[in-house]
Design a protein around this motif. Structure first.
Motif, mmCIF file in Angstrom:
data_model
loop_
_atom_site.group_PDB
_atom_site.id
_atom_site.type_symbol
_atom_site.label_atom_id
_atom_site.label_comp_id
_atom_site.label_asym_id
_atom_site.label_seq_id
_atom_site.Cartn_x
_atom_site.Cartn_y
_atom_site.Cartn_z
ATOM 1 N N ASN A 3 0.838 -1.191 0.000
ATOM 2 C CA ASN A 3 0.000 0.000 0.000
ATOM 3 C C ASN A 3 0.877 1.247 0.000
ATOM 4 N N ALA A 48 2.980 4.272 1.032
ATOM 5 C CA ALA A 48 3.678 4.517 2.298
ATOM 6 C C ALA A 48 4.850 5.454 2.041
ATOM 7 N N ASN A 51 5.599 5.734 7.491
ATOM 8 C CA ASN A 51 4.421 6.576 7.674
ATOM 9 C C ASN A 51 3.426 6.280 6.571
ATOM 10 N N PHE A 52 2.136 6.220 6.945
ATOM 11 C CA PHE A 52 1.083 5.895 5.998
ATOM 12 C C PHE A 52 0.220 7.126 5.729
ATOM 13 N N ASP A 74 -2.880 7.147 5.015
ATOM 14 C CA ASP A 74 -4.216 6.956 5.572
ATOM 15 C C ASP A 74 -4.271 7.467 7.004
ATOM 16 N N GLU A 75 -5.313 8.185 7.308
ATOM 17 C CA GLU A 75 -5.466 8.703 8.664
ATOM 18 C C GLU A 75 -5.729 7.565 9.641
ATOM 19 N N GLY A 76 -5.215 7.720 10.825
ATOM 20 C CA GLY A 76 -5.457 6.724 11.866
ATOM 21 C C GLY A 76 -4.380 5.682 11.996
ATOM 22 N N LYS A 77 -3.469 5.582 11.012
ATOM 23 C CA LYS A 77 -2.377 4.617 11.089
ATOM 24 C C LYS A 77 -1.171 5.261 11.743
ATOM 25 N N LYS A 78 -0.656 4.621 12.761
ATOM 26 C CA LYS A 78 0.469 5.165 13.502
ATOM 27 C C LYS A 78 1.792 4.907 12.775
ATOM 28 N N GLU A 79 2.747 5.769 13.049
ATOM 29 C CA GLU A 79 4.091 5.585 12.520
ATOM 30 C C GLU A 79 4.704 4.313 13.089
ATOM 31 N N ALA A 80 5.433 3.577 12.240
ATOM 32 C CA ALA A 80 6.078 2.336 12.675
ATOM 33 C C ALA A 80 7.575 2.429 12.425
#
Length: 306
Positions: free
Chosen positions: A10, A12, A24-25, A27-33
């Motif tokens: 997806n 990123a 970082n994504f 899409d809103e609501g996805k946290k940084e990994a």
């Protein structure tokens, strides 16, 4: 240490901070990994909207992490590699370039024999008659001038999946698409190991094509192919749809670098075994060793006997 494989399907944004890969994504609501770069062996980039920083690419290459990009058909199509993969790279490449034709023919004979033996043992593991494949393996001559590899491959794929009319063809019917994907991952594993061993992936012992930058990778991966085949066979047996490579199928095939194989009578992750194979090839080119070290596809019965 078993290196991790990351797969991004997806959009990123990939960057780096404090020796970590930062994801970082949009899409809103996805946290940084974040993931430690030193833990990574393979990063597969599938979505065309992935953005990756030059700083991250530099650190991944320096860590000898294979960065693999995919085409519009979602198949791996390219592989990033460092310009310098080993401190003795120049000397090792010189030995590779100076390898004699008789040596290359002997190495190819060993490679083809190991491949057909593994195909035969895969047949045995599936309860299939492997006598014909065993005979092909015994009949391999120097340089495989009598083409036992092709004879074995035709018989092997005609009888492996028990699908009417199936034959191995890159553009053929499923599960050819699964095999293509799995072999592409395996090819990247081989290329990564060759570069890390200080060898030229483009200069093969048998494969030679001016349009192929990974001829040697295509050589050394041959005996490893049955390990990909066994994963594809298991997927076929589930009865799931094979027309499209869905996320579950890809996730299963992306375990190839970490799957256990038997090499030198010891269990090892495939990616580590490939490194041992390429290290042994270096010794063959140098003249300190006469045989490439390849994994053995062992059936349960053989393991008990041995």
């Amino acid at each position: 240490m078993i290196k991790r494989t990351l797969f991004f399907s997806n959009p990123a944004y990939l960057s780096t901070k404090n020796e970590q890969l930062v994801v970082n994504f949009p899409d809103e609501g996805k946290k940084e990994a974040t993931i430690p770069i030193e833990d990574l062996g393979y990063v597969v980039l599938e979505d065309s909207q992935i953005t990756i920083t030059n700083g991250l690419l530099m650190k991944l290459v320096q860590n000898k992490t294979a960065v693999i990009t995919c085409d519009k058909q979602h198949l791996p199509c390219s592989f990033f590699q460092p310009l310098v993969g080993h401190s003795e790279q120049t000397e090792r490449m010189r030995h590779q370039l100076n390898a004699s034709l008789p040596l290359k023919k002997q190495l190819w004979q060993q490679t083809v024999t190991a491949k057909i033996e593994n195909q035969a043992n895969h047949f045995l593991a599936r309860g299939k008659n492997a006598l014909r494949l065993k005979r092909y393996a015994k009949d391999v001559k120097t340089g495989d001038w009598n083409n036992q590899e092709a004879l074995a491959a035709a018989f092997y794929f005609q009888n492996l999946f028990e699908l009417e009319g199936f034959s191995r063809n890159q553009k053929g019917v499923p599960p050819n698409n699964l095999l293509n994907y799995g072999y592409a991952i395996l090819r990247a594993v081989a290329a990564r190991a060759l570069v890390s061993s200080g060898l030229l992936p483009s200069l093969g012992i048998f494969h030679h094509n001016k349009y192929n930058a990974f001829c040697l990778a295509d050589d050394v991966m041959e005996p490893y192919r049955p390990f990909v085949d066994t994963l594809v066979y298991d997927i076929v047996q589930t009865g799931c749809s094979l027309e499209d490579l869905n996320q579950n199928i890809k996730a299963h095939l992306l375990t190839i670098p970490a799957m256990d194989v038997l090499i030198d009578e010891k269990q090892s992750p495939l990616m580590n075994a490939m490194s041992r194979t390429t290290a042994s090839l270096v010794e063959c080119f140098e003249g300190s060793r006469r045989k490439i070290l390849y994994p053995e596809f062992k059936t349960s019965l053989e393991t008990l006997v041995n």
